[in-house]
Design a protein around this motif. Structure first.
Motif, PDB file in Angstrom:
ATOM      1  N   THR A  77       7.973 -10.745  -6.845  1.00 33.59           N
ATOM      2  CA  THR A  77       7.254  -9.774  -7.018  1.00 33.59           C
ATOM      3  C   THR A  77       6.787  -9.797  -5.705  1.00 33.59           C
ATOM      4  OG1 THR A  77       5.409 -11.557  -7.046  1.00 33.59           O
ATOM      5  CG2 THR A  77       6.858 -10.687  -9.236  1.00 33.59           C
ATOM      6  N   THR A  78       6.537  -9.901  -4.683  1.00 36.48           N
ATOM      7  CA  THR A  78       5.892  -9.673  -3.350  1.00 36.48           C
ATOM      8  C   THR A  78       7.000  -8.699  -2.750  1.00 36.48           C
ATOM      9  OG1 THR A  78       4.959 -11.249  -3.014  1.00 36.48           O
ATOM     10  CG2 THR A  78       5.792 -10.480  -1.372  1.00 36.48           C
ATOM     11  N   ILE A  79       8.272  -8.784  -3.169  1.00 36.58           N
ATOM     12  CA  ILE A  79       9.435  -8.434  -2.477  1.00 36.58           C
ATOM     13  C   ILE A  79       9.482  -6.935  -3.160  1.00 36.58           C
ATOM     14  CG2 ILE A  79      11.771  -7.977  -2.421  1.00 36.58           C
ATOM     15  CD1 ILE A  79      12.329 -10.758  -1.871  1.00 36.58           C
ATOM     16  N   ASN A  80       9.001  -6.801  -4.366  1.00 30.66           N
ATOM     17  CA  ASN A  80       8.850  -5.204  -4.984  1.00 30.66           C
ATOM     18  C   ASN A  80       7.485  -4.479  -4.633  1.00 30.66           C
ATOM     19  OD1 ASN A  80      10.270  -4.232  -7.363  1.00 30.66           O
ATOM     20  ND2 ASN A  80       8.387  -3.925  -8.391  1.00 30.66           N
ATOM     21  N   LEU A  81       6.995  -5.156  -4.008  1.00 24.87           N
ATOM     22  CA  LEU A  81       5.685  -4.393  -3.253  1.00 24.87           C
ATOM     23  C   LEU A  81       5.963  -3.496  -2.052  1.00 24.87           C
ATOM     24  CD1 LEU A  81       3.263  -6.912  -3.835  1.00 24.87           C
ATOM     25  CD2 LEU A  81       3.495  -5.138  -5.106  1.00 24.87           C
ATOM     26  N   HIS A  82       7.233  -3.414  -1.293  1.00 29.59           N
ATOM     27  CA  HIS A  82       7.064  -3.085   0.163  1.00 29.59           C
ATOM     28  C   HIS A  82       8.978  -2.383  -0.280  1.00 29.59           C
ATOM     29  CE1 HIS A  82       5.333  -5.700   1.644  1.00 29.59           C
ATOM     30  NE2 HIS A  82       4.592  -6.311   1.174  1.00 29.59           N
ATOM     31  N   ASP A  83       8.706  -1.463   0.776  1.00 29.69           N
ATOM     32  CA  ASP A  83       9.844  -0.129   0.886  1.00 29.69           C
ATOM     33  C   ASP A  83      11.254  -1.085   1.255  1.00 29.69           C
ATOM     34  OD1 ASP A  83       9.059   1.627  -0.358  1.00 29.69           O
ATOM     35  OD2 ASP A  83       8.037   1.725   0.816  1.00 29.69           O
TER      36      ASP A  83
END
Length: 371
Positions: A342-348
């Motif tokens: 879920t953290t990775i899904n916050l970044h480009d």
């Protein structure tokens, strides 16, 4: 607009930025692949973690047989990026999703899907049949998570019989994911309960074979249980994903088997009191569904989210509350996520580095692909 490039030092990055230690990541990948190579069990990593075709190709080069994805939209990104052998691990329901799946199958015949109901199977059969295609399917079995999945045993056999009568579906395997066991801290308890789930999964696979169904694939296992699964006769492949980067939740369950290779680089932007430092990484940079992120190398400090853009670092032990924090405005801190997916899904973007210098920059192409 200034953009950091390959060869730049990490100091060139604006923050918050998600950074990957390539030495640790490569060690994680190599270690896992070797563990399953000696067990003669295939590795099909779950790509919902990395969300990047570039990283998926690195996993294939390291020995993976293909990849798992959770959604059709993720499969679209990975197939376009050159990953052909994909298993979509979530049931595909509704005309829009089925239409997208048909478009994928026209070009990528190795894609496989799961079903857990007659209704879902019939709709899938009609959609692929209308396009003169065939879909390879796995029965999704409930092995204790109580999420999706047909009940093992007679209900699974009846669903298999129904699928066997459909013209455009080919039943080739079973899937059973014991997600409820991934983060059990006691390894003996995790192993015991995993063995129960594997008995259910492999027992149903054998029932299906006895009934005449050609079950070739028995797929299961996440980062927390995959090694227990692989030691069970009848398991053909496992689906770990988080091992590539790790997070604090898996670390707390598994110990130091794999290293925390991904962090979010943040900057101290304010020191409003001696015992509180504010960083520029809040809820839009670090997910908290599995607990708080941790500042790397600052075990005595704790993270507190302070809104979308801000986070606070404070003393973990209340006995130290009156002491001044050893952080200044402008200092940089690496934050270890509690939940990597879920953290990775916050970044480009991933900024992958070795020895303090950026070696690769990868777009997170499957970010936000929830359909």
């Amino acid at each position: 607009m200034y953009q950091p490039g390959v060869g730049d030092a990490l100091d060139a990055l604006d923050t918050p930025a998600m950074i990957v230690d390539l030495t640790l990541m490569d060690d994680n990948i190599g270690r896992l692949m070797e563990r399953f190579r000696v067990r003669n069990v295939r590795v099909r990593p779950h790509l919902k973690t990395v969300k990047s075709p570039e990283l998926a190709l690195r996993l294939l080069a390291a020995g993976a047989v293909g990849g798992c994805v959770a959604k059709v939209s993720e499969a679209e990104v990975m197939a376009e990026g050159g990953i052909e052998d994909l298993l979509i691990t979530t049931e595909i329901v509704g005309r829009p999703k089925l239409a997208r799946l048909v478009d994928l199958l026209r070009k990528h015949s190795l894609i496989k899907v799961v079903v857990d109901s007659v209704e879902g199977a019939r709709a899938l059969d009609a959609a692929v049949g209308a396009a003169n295609l065939e879909a390879k399917v796995l029965l999704d079995l409930n092995v204790g998570q109580d999420r999706c999945g047909v009940t093992p045993g007679e209900e699974a056999l009846e669903l298999a019989r129904q699928i066997g009568e459909m013209e455009h579906l080919q039943l080739i395997g079973v899937q059973g994911y014991e997600g409820h066991l991934q983060h059990i801290h006691d390894p003996q308890e995790r192993q015991r309960r995993c063995q129960q789930a594997m008995q259910t999964l492999t027992g149903t696979a054998e029932q299906l074979r006895t009934a005449g169904f050609p079950i070739q694939i028995v797929t299961t296992g996440g980062t927390g249980t995959a090694e227990f699964c692989a030691d069970f006769d009848g398991i053909t492949e496992v689906q770990p994903g988080s091992f590539v980067f790790m997070d604090t939740d898996y670390r707390n369950a598994l110990g130091g088997v794999y290293s925390n290779a991904l962090t979010v680089l943040a900057t101290v932007i304010s020191r409003p009191t001696p015992n509180r430092a504010i960083i520029d990484a809040g809820l839009k940079s670090l997910s908290i569904d599995s607990g708080m992120a941790e500042p790397k190398g600052w075990e005595q400090l704790a993270y507190q989210p302070k809104g979308d853009e801000h986070g606070a670092l404070v003393w973990r032990d209340e006995a130290d509350a009156d002491q001044e924090l050893p952080l200044r405005i402008g200092d940089r801190v690496e934050m270890i996520p509690s939940h990597i997916d879920t953290t990775i899904n916050l970044h480009d973007t991933y900024y992958a580095y070795r020895d303090g210098r950026i070696e690769a920059i990868w777009p997170i192409s499957a970010r936000g692909k929830v359909q």
